[in-house]
Design an enzyme around this catalytic site. Structure first.
Site: not given
Ligand code: AMP
Length: 284
Positions: A37, A148, A176, A184
């Site tokens: 994030h 992604q 990431v 992550m």
């Molecule tokens: P979430 O809180 O799971 O809804 O994720 C919020 C945003 O963070 C979304 O656009 C996810 O794709 C992005 N996100 C979650 N994990 C990762 C990661 N490991 N690397 C990059 N972006 C991430």
């Protein structure tokens, strides 16, 4: 940093922001923030004038037997991290602000959601599409940042933004990973130490796909088969249950026979009770 909890106040704050060329960036999240994030917030901070981060655990993207009630929540820690990164506004609406009594409208991206996550988690992507559309309308950003890591979600958001002529530039950023390769995810917090070790198998199988690709293999079924073999390896102690392994056209998400165009290699695997997803892209 301003913390806003109502749609009305968010709109007021938005009206007070300067007009063009002032740029507003939005990073939608469900909180329990980690480096994935934060990489999105850093990019927004570098590229935009005002950075808005939303934190909302969206119930409509969880199935009835999924982990909505137990999803990790830590507002104080999230706000401290965002303050350190220099976010300007954090939008943290309670449930009834986003879904008031009588709420009855949804955004459905049709074909793209009939595959992969759409098969395993019926209604999930409709929930995502609906809440993202609402956040775009409430915050009215110029740019919005997505990972992604959730490749199909990113594809769905790009599609709906184009189809509904939403004036938002959708920016996708790389996954990431932990030093050992595990992507992550807020859900990694559910893993026991043994499960955490077993979870590495997702990345190993993606690496195996990339190696085959680099060695010249273009037969998608061979790649899927080899990934399945890696996922079945005894090293996981029988903790991994595969939901799907896919080698698909990166844009339409249709399964490929031959990898002759950009391909999304993705998988969903249950490690114990925790459902994990990951992906890589192969680009000819
Ligand atoms: P979430 O809180 O799971 O809804 O994720 C919020 C945003 O963070 C979304 O656009 C996810 O794709 C992005 N996100 C979650 N994990 C990762 C990661 N490991 N690397 C990059 N972006 C991430």
């Amino acid at each position: 940093m301003r913390v806003i909890t109502t749609v009305a106040e968010m709109r007021r704050a938005r009206r007070e922001m300067a007009g063009p060329p002032w740029r507003i960036g939005l990073v939608p999240t469900m909180g329990a923030l980690h480096e994935g994030h934060l990489s999105l917030v850093r990019r927004a901070r570098a590229d935009d004038d005002t950075v808005v981060v939303s934190i909302f655990v969206n119930p409509t993207q969880f199935g009835p037997s999924e982990d909505f009630a137990h999803y990790p929540r830590d507002a104080d820690r999230d706000l401290a991290l965002l303050r350190d990164l220099g976010a300007d506004v954090v939008f943290v609406p309670p449930l009834e602000e986003v879904y008031p009594q009588g709420f009855d409208t949804h955004v459905e991206v049709e074909k793209l959601t009939q595959r992969l996550e759409g098969v395993s988690r019926p209604g999930h992507l409709r929930g995502v599409a609906t809440v993202v559309t609402k956040l775009f309308n409430i915050v009215q950003p110029h740019r919005a940042y997505f990972g992604q890591k959730d490749a199909q979600q990113l594809a769905v958001v790009r599609r709906l933004t184009r189809d509904l002529d939403l004036p938002v530039e959708v920016v996708g950023l790389p996954t990431v990973r932990e030093p050992d390769g595990l992507a992550m995810s807020s859900r990694n917090a559910y893993l026991s130490p043994d499960e955490r070790k077993a979870a590495l198998v997702l990345y190993r199988s993606l690496e195996a796909a990339q190696e085959l690709w680099r060695s010249g293999v273009r037969d998608a079924s061979l790649i899927r088969q080899h990934m399945g073999e890696v996922l079945a390896a005894p090293a996981t102690g029988g903790l991994a249950r595969v939901e799907y392994v896919s080698v698909a056209d990166a844009e339409t998400l249709e399964e490929l026979e031959t990898v002759d165009r950009p391909a999304l290699v993705s998988l969903a695997v249950r490690i114990g009770k925790t459902r994990l997803i990951d992906n890589v892209t192969l680009t000819p």
